[in-house]
Motif scaffolding. Structure first.
Motif, PDB file in Angstrom:
ATOM      1  N   PRO A   1     -18.048  11.707  10.263  1.00  0.00           N
ATOM      2  CA  PRO A   1     -16.672  11.390  10.507  1.00  0.00           C
ATOM      3  C   PRO A   1     -15.959  11.702   9.151  1.00  0.00           C
TER       4      PRO A   1
ATOM      5  N   LYS B   1     -13.144  11.361   6.310  1.00  0.00           N
ATOM      6  CA  LYS B   1     -12.167  10.260   5.865  1.00  0.00           C
ATOM      7  C   LYS B   1     -11.141  10.877   5.036  1.00  0.00           C
TER       8      LYS B   1
ATOM      9  N   HIS C   1     -17.679  -0.506  12.527  1.00  0.00           N
ATOM     10  CA  HIS C   1     -17.405  -0.944  11.260  1.00  0.00           C
ATOM     11  C   HIS C   1     -16.142  -0.391  10.270  1.00  0.00           C
ATOM     12  N   PHE C   2     -15.802   0.733  10.685  1.00  0.00           N
ATOM     13  CA  PHE C   2     -14.515   1.274  10.212  1.00  0.00           C
ATOM     14  C   PHE C   2     -13.629   0.565  10.284  1.00  0.00           C
TER      15      PHE C   2
ATOM     16  N   ARG D   1     -14.987 -10.223   1.111  1.00  0.00           N
ATOM     17  CA  ARG D   1     -14.632  -9.023   0.132  1.00  0.00           C
ATOM     18  C   ARG D   1     -13.160  -9.287  -0.247  1.00  0.00           C
TER      19      ARG D   1
ATOM     20  N   GLU E   1     -28.039  -1.607  10.449  1.00  0.00           N
ATOM     21  CA  GLU E   1     -26.572  -2.098  10.765  1.00  0.00           C
ATOM     22  C   GLU E   1     -26.384  -3.583  10.192  1.00  0.00           C
TER      23      GLU E   1
ATOM     24  N   ARG F   1     -26.010  -3.710   6.587  1.00  0.00           N
ATOM     25  CA  ARG F   1     -24.639  -3.100   5.854  1.00  0.00           C
ATOM     26  C   ARG F   1     -23.899  -3.599   4.688  1.00  0.00           C
TER      27      ARG F   1
ATOM     28  N   THR G   1     -19.197  -1.504  -3.866  1.00  0.00           N
ATOM     29  CA  THR G   1     -18.410  -2.224  -4.597  1.00  0.00           C
ATOM     30  C   THR G   1     -18.448  -2.520  -5.982  1.00  0.00           C
TER      31      THR G   1
ATOM     32  N   PRO H   1     -22.047   6.154   7.252  1.00  0.00           N
ATOM     33  CA  PRO H   1     -21.492   6.033   8.660  1.00  0.00           C
ATOM     34  C   PRO H   1     -22.453   5.082   9.517  1.00  0.00           C
TER      35      PRO H   1
ATOM     36  N   HIS I   1     -25.988  13.986   5.610  1.00  0.00           N
ATOM     37  CA  HIS I   1     -24.628  13.653   5.433  1.00  0.00           C
ATOM     38  C   HIS I   1     -23.981  13.890   4.169  1.00  0.00           C
TER      39      HIS I   1
ATOM     40  N   ARG J   1     -21.254  17.427   2.698  1.00  0.00           N
ATOM     41  CA  ARG J   1     -20.275  17.279   1.883  1.00  0.00           C
ATOM     42  C   ARG J   1     -20.279  17.550   0.440  1.00  0.00           C
TER      43      ARG J   1
END
Lengths: 464, 464
Positions: free
Chosen positions: A110, A112, A149-150, A279, B371, B374, B382, B395, B406, B410
């Motif tokens: 994905p 972003k 979740h996005f 959050r 998941e 997460r 954060t 993701p 992943h 990048r």
């Protein structure tokens, strides 16, 4: 040339307003980057046929033509083909979808991205509606799939970005969230299949109120009065905790509605509300009347209002698209939100919420004693800049009173007086004057620095 | 939608190219602000009649029309007046002059501004020539008067701004300086009064060489062969110290030319060369052939080349206007330079001079174990972001090998593994892995930080 007048719908700021806008843009960019969004820019133009694909926005497009197009000696003219018609983009979603398709082989999904650019719409200018304005968008796009979740993450990034502006005087924001699946499942469960038409009417609630919308649901969307009533009851549900989901289920049960689609949507809505309560407590509100007009959203939809300025409308909107783009072989689902930066900044300035501490970057004006001595003032400025202090040198060797006024008129807090030679032939030290307090002290350009709050111009609450 | 193809002349960068461009823009902005230039933006459009005032650029203008202009229900249609014709600006000087006149009452003069925006020209695209490109301009404008020292200051600011890009691999720059007064005084002293026509031919020197220009001076500018020869001799003079001024004086004496105007210009040229030899040794070169076409400069003129890439042409040009703007009552003289940012960045990327260390902001990917877990990965992210570290969360809860890929795809250097519970029920600590070295160590999200050079993506020399 006579004094020109502003063009309606094309806002421009004076330098101090631009300080505020630049602070907003820098803050958004920083938040987006902290969350891993890559910055891109796309060209201002797209082929007209691509801009008009959705039909709905056609009236807003500015079309381009080269002034000498007819007489062109270019390739296109020689080959008898006119240049492909181009228009200015009216949002950043259409260009982003095209960018994704064009560069799919070079992007990692994905993907972003954030994108902060001007967009243009030829609509009638009015309060908060411009013909040229800056948008700040974030989107995540997947190749083939995009996890749910996005849809939780993105509105929270925007809430954080806007929340980072609270300390300059931006009001609190509320992110209003809905889910198309809930509405569609509920309507179909009621026996109403003209989903788009129902949404179109529900979208008018803020403007014309529930009574009129109820009538339109009957006359335009083919609803019975009972069905219309149920749609209005759904739209009236809102709240910032998961009991909102229970209330939708209770309404559905009361009206005899069962729908798997609705249940999927409710689970998604509950996930956003739950994550947000951890959050960003109090910021996200589930609001079942949010319809986002006829945009092609398929899941979550978002709007954002400034608390106390709700009549300004949404300053940050978006949602989930199952098909942001498609090249036939691959479909690219996406979710994104867009902040209307110009609308926000225009309100911050016009409502007197935020001001700049000064209109120029300089923290210091170095005075010039005589034009012959300008190089020594330049040397002071160079020494200060080498340590990251923004400085300008006085434009002329006027009387010091005038040089101080030069600083004062721009809000520059300090004036620097290069030393010289005293009456008795001994060197005199440099001095720096805080023109607000009048305090003047000896200073060395190799070590002196302004207080942190005076270093750069800042955006601050206007009451402060 | 089939896969779209790029539009010739409308450059766009992939995310890693944008990192380079953004670094260039940030560096320019910082330098301009350190020198006290206030940032402004102007709208993209100007009334067509203003864009065409100078005539010369008319063929380049993109004219706008609203797609539904005929059918408009707006005020203008009702009153029978068509919308005032608008075009996209082709530089930032025309809009700045208009902005100064429009806002003169709210600006403090001399007004120093920088402006970084896209401009549009409908000319035929070719190497280094775009139809849409970013410019970065600095100008100082005075009300009624503008001291000469700004003509010294501004090219030095640009030299400093471009010099600040040396460490990412931007080649050395040479700022070539001339003064219209020298050329005009010399030509008139020779008896050549068709100054514009002479300059027009001299401007072709780099393209067609001195022999052809000499012929054109005779055939087009009415020069005798002797006068043409003298003009070419003047144009051949260049150098980075004040002896260049002596050489012009010697040439003038040899040809029997005396001119007060020339002497004024020579004194100005000497002042720039002298100041530059102190503040930016070797960067500024007096070059008597710089003509800047038919732009309406009246004093200093500037061009800037990348050493080793001279064939790219000037990447930063400008000069002094005695009349940047005028409202009849007040005349606003100005001096400014403009960097062709897109041309520069395009060359940096295409010639492989500069690269980005990665294509996304994130320094860290926080892995996701399942998941359901997460939220604990979100919590790590954060905590890191709260200390200014750019982070993304994986993701999907794929196998760790896939999550590491992943990051790798990048260029993200670190992958964070949230702790859990060991086989014996005791908690295991978080760990962070440098995927380049494979080193993996225990880490606490409240204290860990990446090395400074990995914190944000950087632009670096491509050889590095």
């Amino acid at each position: 040339m006579a004094r020109p007048t502003p063009l309606s719908g094309f806002p421009e700021w004076l330098p101090d307003g631009r300080v505020v806008e630049q602070h907003v843009l820098d803050t958004l960019r920083r938040t987006f980057e902290l969350h891993g969004f890559a910055g891109i820019e796309t060209r201002a133009v797209e082929p007209l046929d691509q801009l008009l694909r959705k039909g709905e926005t056609s009236k807003e497009v500015y079309v381009l033509r080269r002034l000498q197009e007819e007489a062109s000696e270019g390739d296109d003219a020689r080959s008898g083909r006119p240049d492909k018609q181009l228009g200015l983009h009216f949002d950043l979603t259409v260009p982003f979808a095209r960018y994704v398709l064009e560069n799919a082989g070079h992007l990692a999904f994905p993907f972003k991205r954030y994108q902060i650019q001007k967009v243009w719409r030829g609509e009638r200018p009015q309060d908060g509606r411009f013909r040229e304005f800056a948008q700040a968008d974030i989107d995540v796009v997947g190749a083939g799939e995009l996890p749910y979740h996005f849809e939780v993450e993105l509105p929270l990034v925007m809430a954080e970005a806007l929340g980072a502006l609270r300390d300059i005087g931006v009001p609190e924001v509320r992110v209003l969230v809905n889910n198309r699946r809930v509405a569609e499942g509920f309507y179909r469960g009621l026996g109403l299949d003209a989903v788009d038409e129902v949404l179109r009417q529900i979208d008018k609630l803020d403007k014309i109120g529930p009574a009129k919308v109820g009538e339109l649901l009957v006359s335009e969307a083919g609803a019975t009065p009972d069905q219309a009533d149920a749609c209005l009851a759904l739209a009236a549900i809102h709240g910032s905790d998961v009991t909102v989901v229970d209330r939708v289920r209770a309404l559905a049960a009361e009206r005899g509605v069962t729908s798997e689609l609705m249940e999927t949507g409710l689970a998604e809505l509950a996930a956003i509300v739950e994550a947000a309560s951890v959050r960003a407590p109090g910021v996200v509100v589930a609001d079942l009347k949010i319809a986002r007009g006829l945009d092609y959203y398929t899941g979550s939809v978002y709007e954002t209002v400034l608390v106390g300025h709700e009549q300004l409308g949404s300053i940050c909107s978006g949602g989930r698209y199952d098909t942001l783009a498609s090249d036939g072989a691959t479909t690219y689902p996406g979710v994104g939100l867009s902040i209307g930066v110009s609308r926000l900044v225009s309100r911050l300035l016009s409502a007197g919420l935020v001001r700049a501490t000064r209109s120029v970057p300089s923290a210091v004006v170095v005075a010039v004693t005589t034009e012959d001595a300008r190089p020594s003032s330049d040397a002071v400025a160079t020494a200060l800049r080498a340590r990251g202090i923004p400085v300008e040198v006085a434009p002329s060797a006027a009387k010091f009173g005038k040089q101080i006024r030069h600083a004062d008129r721009r809000g520059i807090p300090f004036v620097w007086f290069p030393g010289g030679t005293g009456d008795d032939g001994t060197p005199t030290p440099d001095q720096v004057k805080d023109i607000r307090s009048g305090e003047q002290v000896d200073a060395d350009p190799a070590t002196w620095e302004p207080p942190a709050e005076d270093w750069w111009p800042r955006a601050v609450p206007a009451e402060g």
